[in-house]
Scaffold this active site. Structure first.
Site, PDB file in Angstrom:
ATOM      1  N   GLU A 165      -3.641  -7.345   0.112  1.00 57.97           N
ATOM      2  CA  GLU A 165      -4.031  -8.215  -1.011  1.00 57.97           C
ATOM      3  C   GLU A 165      -5.407  -8.857  -0.879  1.00 57.97           C
ATOM      4  OE1 GLU A 165      -0.932 -11.051  -1.787  1.00 57.97           O
ATOM      5  OE2 GLU A 165       0.450  -9.521  -2.489  1.00 57.97           O
ATOM      6  N   GLU A 348       5.624  -4.599  -1.981  1.00 57.37           N
ATOM      7  CA  GLU A 348       6.309  -5.892  -2.064  1.00 57.37           C
ATOM      8  C   GLU A 348       6.834  -6.077  -3.478  1.00 57.37           C
ATOM      9  OE1 GLU A 348       4.123  -9.402  -0.832  1.00 57.37           O
ATOM     10  OE2 GLU A 348       3.259  -8.355   0.891  1.00 57.37           O
TER      11      GLU A 348
HETATM   12  C1  FCB Z   1       2.425 -12.005  -1.356  1.00 50.57           C
HETATM   13  C2  FCB Z   1       2.148 -11.964   0.128  1.00 50.57           C
HETATM   14  C3  FCB Z   1       3.362 -12.146   0.990  1.00 50.57           C
HETATM   15  C4  FCB Z   1       4.316 -13.166   0.408  1.00 50.57           C
HETATM   16  C5  FCB Z   1       4.593 -12.887  -1.040  1.00 50.57           C
HETATM   17  C6  FCB Z   1       5.580 -13.825  -1.670  1.00 50.57           C
HETATM   18  O1  FCB Z   1       1.269 -12.392  -2.018  1.00 50.57           O
HETATM   19  O2  FCB Z   1       1.552 -10.742   0.475  1.00 50.57           O
HETATM   20  O3  FCB Z   1       2.937 -12.456   2.277  1.00 50.57           O
HETATM   21  O4  FCB Z   1       3.827 -14.424   0.633  1.00 50.57           O
HETATM   22  O5  FCB Z   1       3.405 -12.909  -1.765  1.00 50.57           O
END
Ligand code: FCB
Length: 447
Positions: A165, A348
């Protein structure tokens, strides 16, 4: 684009080092910018930190056993740079590498595919003190770290993510100051920091490929804006796709096209980053996959009105993130349509709720089950339409340290009592286990 023999679709979970490991003073680990940031008064809710976190550093075997019990097929974790190179460069800490080596062996013994992220925000403090991502040298230091990690672990890890990110690192760290280094910089500096992160991705990709004994599958993990079409009319879909391309172009164009978007460059005026000869060619390394972290679409787009928040009444999670279950489908589709990717992972996706263990010793997180059910339909749709989606990694395996928001924001499918460190699989963990066991998406074609 390079190819890699794929083993098919992977159902997994994800964590990151600073959020779960704890043991910050053990095993020869150096300090990271997060250790220092958490010590600043007011920086993190209730003065919390990752000092103990889930104590995964000591309890990793128990955690891996739990994963195996749930039928988890892949685990995305991150390697803590300050465990491997405590000063950021130079001295290699073998004990740090040993920890990850054991973890990887433990995963493979349990039939779980490791996906290692090299940089999930825990920059060695020694590098933070000499400019951090303001400095071009940090990108070169990252390549050295990538080489060291690949030399030691690249015989067993196939899936490697470079950075997690870039937008969040840039925005939270350098625009609004809610993550380390905690700054509010002017536009030129922000653009330079982003450029160095992109350069680190390119140099890191090269270093991984040069050093790993087994041919690695390498990708960037990003959290794109995913405006979704208001309706499925052709016009609305095109408007959303155009917005996707425009809103993420500052990172995806350098990585996939070897240039910054012309309109963006022009709009920066005197604030453009310094780009040296060859930088963009370095950044544009062939990618084996793109990792997408997607929690919501946030916005909708329509042909008439462009991108806007037309509908403000979505239900929300505990972080007030709107629940828009089609986001995984549109993210996968637009990323592929715009950039023609060989493979995509949802690296994620998940939700925070204030989960508690009840009197029967159970955690009935039915809201999470509803969230996951809705979102995984988007995975089904993407696969049914032949999009190159290769895996889904649920955030998160464990409740953990949610950065500046501390421990109250619980994302896990396994509850962690942060006093006793006891793990309790939630109802969603059983639901996910069943989903994995029963849900068989069409076998993805070989990537
Ligand atoms: C993302 C992050 C991860 C976690 C989630 C909820 O931005 O990569 O580490 O904090 O959000």
């Amino acid at each position: 684009m390079s190819d890699h023999p794929s083993t098919g679709f992977l159902w997994g979970t994800a964590t990151s080092a600073y959020q779960v490991e704890g043991a910050v003073d053990e095993g020869g680990r150096g300090r990271s910018i997060w250790d220092e940031f958490c010590e600043r008064p007011g920086a993190v809710v209730d003065g919390q930190s990752g000092r103990v976190a889930c104590d995964h550093f000591h309890r990793w075997e128990e955690d891996l056993d739990l994963m195996r019990g749930l039928g988890i097929q892949a685990y995305r974790f991150s390697i803590a740079w300050p465990r491997v190179l405590p000063e950021g460069t130079g001295h290699v800490n073998e004990r740090g590498l040993d920890f990850y080596s054991r973890l990887v062996d433990g995963l493979l013994e349990r039939g779980i595919e490791p996906m290692a992220t090299l940089y999930h925000w825990d920059l060695p403090l020694a590098l933070g003190e000499v400019g951090g991502w303001h400095s071009r040298e940090t990108a070169h230091a990252f390549a050295e770290y990538a080489r060291v990690a690949a030399e030691r672990l690249g015989d067993r890890i196939r899936l490697w993510a470079t950075l997690n990110e870039i937008p969040v690192i840039v925005h939270e760290g350098h625009c609004v100051g809610t993550h380390p280094p905690g700054e509010r910089c002017e536009a030129q500096v922000i653009n330079q920091v982003r450029h160095h992160l992109l350069l680190a991705h390119g140099l890191g990709t090269q270093a991984l490929r040069a050093a790993a004994r087994k041919r690695p599958s390498v990708g960037l993990v990003d959290c794109p804006h995913v405006p979704e079409p208001l309706t499925e009319s052709e016009g609305d879909i095109a408007a959303a796709r155009d917005a996707f391309e425009r809103m993420n172009g500052v990172r995806f164009d350098p990585v996939f096209r070897g240039r910054y978007p012309a309109a963006w460059w022009e709009a920066q005026g005197a604030s453009v980053p310094e780009v040296r000869d060859g930088d963009l060619a370095t950044i544009q390394q062939p990618q084996d996959f793109l990792g997408l972290n997607v929690y919501s679409s946030w916005n909708v787009a329509s042909a008439e009105r462009g991108v806007c928040q037309l509908e403000t009444h979505f239900p929300q999670t505990d972080l007030q993130w709107p629940i828009m279950p089609d986001c995984l489908y549109w993210a996968t589709r637009f990323a592929h349509e715009v950039h023609g990717l060989p493979a995509i992972f949802i690296t994620e996706n998940g939700c925070a709720y204030p989960d508690q263990v009840n009197g029967r010793g159970e955690v009935d997180d039915f809201a999470r089950i509803a969230y996951l059910r809705g979102h995984l339909r988007g995975v089904d749709r993407a696969l049914a339409e032949g999009l190159p989606l290769r895996g889904y990694l649920l955030w998160s395996f464990l409740d953990n340290f949610e950065w500046a928001k501390g421990y109250a924001k619980r994302f896990g499918i396994v509850h962690v009592n942060f006093e006793t460190l006891r793990r309790t699989p939630k109802a969603s963990a059983r639901w996910y286990a069943q989903h994995i066991a029963t849900h068989s998406p069409p076998r993805a074609e070989r990537a």
